[in-house]
Design a protein around this motif. Structure first.
Motif, PDB file in Angstrom:
ATOM      1  N   HIS A  43       0.892  -1.176   0.013  1.00  0.00           N
ATOM      2  CA  HIS A  43       0.085  -0.016   0.113  1.00  0.00           C
ATOM      3  C   HIS A  43       0.880   1.157  -0.087  1.00  0.00           C
ATOM      4  O   HIS A  43       1.863   1.286   0.703  1.00  0.00           O
ATOM      5  N   LYS A  46      -2.978   3.822   3.675  1.00  0.00           N
ATOM      6  CA  LYS A  46      -3.931   2.673   4.165  1.00  0.00           C
ATOM      7  C   LYS A  46      -5.150   3.753   5.084  1.00  0.00           C
ATOM      8  O   LYS A  46      -4.564   4.839   5.402  1.00  0.00           O
ATOM      9  N   THR A  64      -7.588   2.526  -5.861  1.00  0.00           N
ATOM     10  CA  THR A  64      -8.157   3.148  -4.603  1.00  0.00           C
ATOM     11  C   THR A  64      -9.382   2.373  -4.406  1.00  0.00           C
ATOM     12  O   THR A  64     -10.114   2.101  -5.007  1.00  0.00           O
ATOM     13  N   ASN A 100      -7.814   3.347   1.089  1.00  0.00           N
ATOM     14  CA  ASN A 100      -6.483   2.655   0.588  1.00  0.00           C
ATOM     15  C   ASN A 100      -6.306   2.654  -0.490  1.00  0.00           C
ATOM     16  O   ASN A 100      -7.003   2.825  -1.556  1.00  0.00           O
ATOM     17  N   GLU A 102      -3.458   0.967  -3.290  1.00  0.00           N
ATOM     18  CA  GLU A 102      -2.732  -0.369  -3.298  1.00  0.00           C
ATOM     19  C   GLU A 102      -1.897  -0.453  -4.423  1.00  0.00           C
ATOM     20  O   GLU A 102      -2.706  -0.209  -5.677  1.00  0.00           O
TER      21      GLU A 102
END
Length: 203
Positions: A43, A46, A64, A100, A102
């Protein structure tokens, strides 16, 4: 192995393609820029963390997403190379993020602290207009996505994605694509099979 020099050249090309950048301008950009690799599955941000940076994707893809009360992931956005991918709600409010971000592939990014970004935003000729245009297009895209979620069926949303952003379907795992389309993976598989069959019949 991708080296920092090559990645900075990618960033420079992006800027040269969109605004006018002198060597002095470029030195200011380089001084403010950090190049990092986000491995696949890791990530950049977070939920619960405070975002204080602007992020430009040099190579790879960021997703996202938000986790609902039931623990289900709701994918909001995919961003690929040559695009900005910051979390602006947290950035502007200075509150912890609800989202988040990632890497779904090994992803190289250029990170600029928001204070330095604002300085570049004001200093670089044409940069303010360029960034404002990106925000305008993002706003339009967000409205189109909201409209699609209310007024288009699952198959129509898939075909719209296929027509306007096929990289999502080609590069993202199927369960993430399904989450983005607000359907389950089985429904997505069925839609893809029907779409393929129709394409073959049309030939």
């Amino acid at each position: 192995m991708i080296d920092r020099y090559q990645l900075l050249k990618t960033f420079r090309k992006y800027l040269d393609d969109n605004i006018s950048v002198t060597e002095q301008d470029w030195k200011k950009v380089v001084a403010a820029t950090q190049i990092i690799l986000i491995p696949r599955g890791k990530h950049l941000l977070k939920s619960g963390e405070l975002n204080n940076k602007q992020v430009f994707i040099l190579n790879g893809c960021l997703r996202t997403y938000q986790i609902g009360d039931t623990g289900k992931e709701n994918t909001m956005l995919f961003k690929f190379e040559n695009s900005w991918a910051s979390e602006h709600e947290s950035l502007s409010s200075q509150m912890p993020s609800r989202f988040n971000i990632e890497a779904i592939e090994h992803t190289w990014v250029a990170i600029i602290n928001d204070a330095d970004f604002i300085s570049l935003y004001e200093y670089l000729p044409g940069f303010k207009q360029h960034i404002n245009e990106i925000f305008r297009k993002a706003f339009v895209a967000s409205n189109q996505r909201i409209h699609a979620s209310y007024f288009l069926g699952a198959s129509e949303r898939y075909l719209q994605l296929l027509a306007h952003n096929p990289e999502v379907i080609l590069r993202a795992p199927q369960h993430m694509v399904a989450s983005y389309l607000q359907i389950n993976a089985e429904t997505l598989s069925r839609i893809k099979r029907k779409t393929t069959m129709r394409a073959k019949q049309a030939v």
